[in-house]
Design an enzyme around this catalytic site. Structure first.
Site, PDB file in Angstrom:
ATOM      1  N   GLU A  77       1.138  -1.085   0.079  1.00 16.16           N
ATOM      2  CA  GLU A  77      -0.194   0.164   0.137  1.00 16.16           C
ATOM      3  C   GLU A  77       0.963   1.247   0.022  1.00 16.16           C
ATOM      4  OE1 GLU A  77      -3.893   1.880   2.498  1.00 16.16           O
ATOM      5  OE2 GLU A  77      -1.742   0.751   3.755  1.00 16.16           O
ATOM      6  N   ASP A  97      -0.796  -4.724   3.030  1.00 12.52           N
ATOM      7  CA  ASP A  97      -1.393  -4.064   3.769  1.00 12.52           C
ATOM      8  C   ASP A  97      -0.640  -3.877   4.839  1.00 12.52           C
ATOM      9  OD1 ASP A  97      -2.723  -1.539   4.595  1.00 12.52           O
ATOM     10  OD2 ASP A  97      -4.492  -2.266   4.297  1.00 12.52           O
ATOM     11  N   ILE A  99      -1.343  -1.896   7.968  1.00 15.08           N
ATOM     12  CA  ILE A  99      -1.686  -1.860   8.436  1.00 15.08           C
ATOM     13  C   ILE A  99      -3.293  -1.486   8.070  1.00 15.08           C
ATOM     14  CG2 ILE A  99      -2.701  -0.406  11.139  1.00 15.08           C
ATOM     15  CD1 ILE A  99      -0.018   0.242  11.026  1.00 15.08           C
ATOM     16  N   ASP A 100      -4.440  -2.785   8.116  1.00 10.95           N
ATOM     17  CA  ASP A 100      -5.643  -2.503   7.177  1.00 10.95           C
ATOM     18  C   ASP A 100      -6.348  -2.138   8.356  1.00 10.95           C
ATOM     19  OD1 ASP A 100      -7.357  -2.684   4.834  1.00 10.95           O
ATOM     20  OD2 ASP A 100      -8.246  -4.587   5.717  1.00 10.95           O
ATOM     21  N   THR A 102      -7.042   1.299   9.461  1.00  6.31           N
ATOM     22  CA  THR A 102      -6.605   2.843  10.154  1.00  6.31           C
ATOM     23  C   THR A 102      -6.470   3.717  11.057  1.00  6.31           C
ATOM     24  OG1 THR A 102      -6.336   3.476   7.884  1.00  6.31           O
ATOM     25  CG2 THR A 102      -4.207   3.079   8.484  1.00  6.31           C
ATOM     26  N   ASP A 244      -6.149  -4.870   0.185  1.00  2.38           N
ATOM     27  CA  ASP A 244      -6.894  -4.782   1.201  1.00  2.38           C
ATOM     28  C   ASP A 244      -7.528  -6.520   1.573  1.00  2.38           C
ATOM     29  OD1 ASP A 244      -6.723  -2.648   2.313  1.00  2.38           O
ATOM     30  OD2 ASP A 244      -7.986  -1.730   0.433  1.00  2.38           O
TER      31      ASP A 244
END
Length: 325
Positions: A77, A97, A99-100, A102, A244
């Site tokens: 990402e 990703d 940190i999905d 956020t 994602d």
């Protein structure tokens, strides 16, 4: 070209799980830094800290992958946002990703995760989703099943319980997200769709399906994982990205779930039986329109796959399509 068989994928999974747990420690550190910052006028606000930890986690992941698998490609990402946009090829490619979820991460809601998918021959073949706050680890390998490991417990095969029939959307618990695109075309299409999904057709809402309810976890990856475990009946999103969904696609498919793309794709499959609406092509993976439906058992009236196709058609007859920014 690199060749990946069952044994190689098992080895990569072990590496990826360890990497997810290491990254999880860094995610928890970032969360603590954000929640402990009391001065709203501090030099680094929460957005700056999220970006800092997003980048730090992705750099950690990239570095470890490069050491272990130097020939593998990488789509992430943060690197994508900064302009690094590699073409999808047949070569093994990690799709990440860091940190999905956020927004949850900023607000201290423990529904955020790292999502690590592996694409091979242009299709997702391995997925790891790890929520370090709850210590929930979802894993899946193409052809080898998907599992949930809680804390230090043993992996449990997904779905977590025997799936039940799904006669209509009126019996469904549906995961949706508002997304980041809040412009009029997208937000209107989504809100009108949510209205019809939730509303009572006998009380003034034409086309209402009166679903059991709608839910938003705030993380596409965790929404898909929750479909895979059987707690959500489906997840619909327009506007998220391959990183994602890549890991979640494998986990959901290996739990008996199906994935499809846009309204147009499903309509083409309705008119042409030679088209498999649930085959995840590169166009679906990168198309930014996703519908994931949980495993449905066979009944005397229809197969589970027929039921999934029926539900997908009913769903797309209810919601509006729109094009993401």
């Amino acid at each position: 070209m690199t060749s990946l068989g069952h044994a190689e994928l098992r080895s990569i999974l072990t590496f990826t799980v360890n990497l997810a747990r290491t990254a999880g420690t860094l995610i928890l550190e970032g969360s603590q830094a954000i929640q402990s910052a009391s001065d709203v006028n501090q030099k680094k606000n929460s957005v700056d800290l999220v970006t800092e930890y997003d980048v730090a986690v992705e750099n950690l992941v990239m570095s470890e992958i490069k050491k272990a698998y130097p020939t593998f490609k990488f789509i992430g990402e943060e690197s994508y946002s900064s302009g690094t946009r590699p073409e999808l090829t047949d070569e093994p490619t990690f799709c990440v990703d860091p940190i999905d979820g956020t927004t949850n991460f900023v607000h201290g809601l423990p529904l955020a995760c790292i999502s690590l998918g592996l694409i091979y021959q242009k299709r997702p073949v391995l997925g790891v989703i790890y929520n370090p706050f709850l210590q929930h680890l979802y894993t899946g390998i193409e052809g080898q099943g998907s599992f949930l490991t809680c804390g230090t417990g043993s992996p449990v095969k997904l779905p977590l319980a025997n799936p039940k029939p799904l006669p209509s959307l009126s019996k469904a618990l549906i995961a949706v997200e508002w997304g980041s695109d809040r412009g009029a075309p997208t937000i209107t299409a989504k809100s009108d769709s949510f209205l019809r999904l939730a509303a009572d057709p006998n009380d003034g809402v034409p086309g209402g399906r009166m679903a059991h309810s709608l839910r938003s976890l705030g993380s596409g990856a965790l929404n898909i994982a929750t479909v895979a475990q059987g707690s959500f009946d489906m997840f619909w999103e327009i506007g998220c990205w391959p990183w994602d969904v890549c890991a979640g696609i494998v986990i959901a498919q290996e739990a008996g779930g199906v994935v499809t793309g846009s309204h147009a794709l499903l309509a083409s499959a309705t008119g042409d039986r030679s088209i498999d609406p649930f085959k995840v092509t590169p166009e679906i993976l990168t198309g930014r329109k996703y519908l994931i439906i949980r495993k449905i058992p066979d009944t005397p009236q229809e197969t589970g796959r027929e039921a999934q196709f029926r539900i997908a058609k009913e769903f797309y007859e209810t919601v509006e399509d729109c094009d993401p920014k």
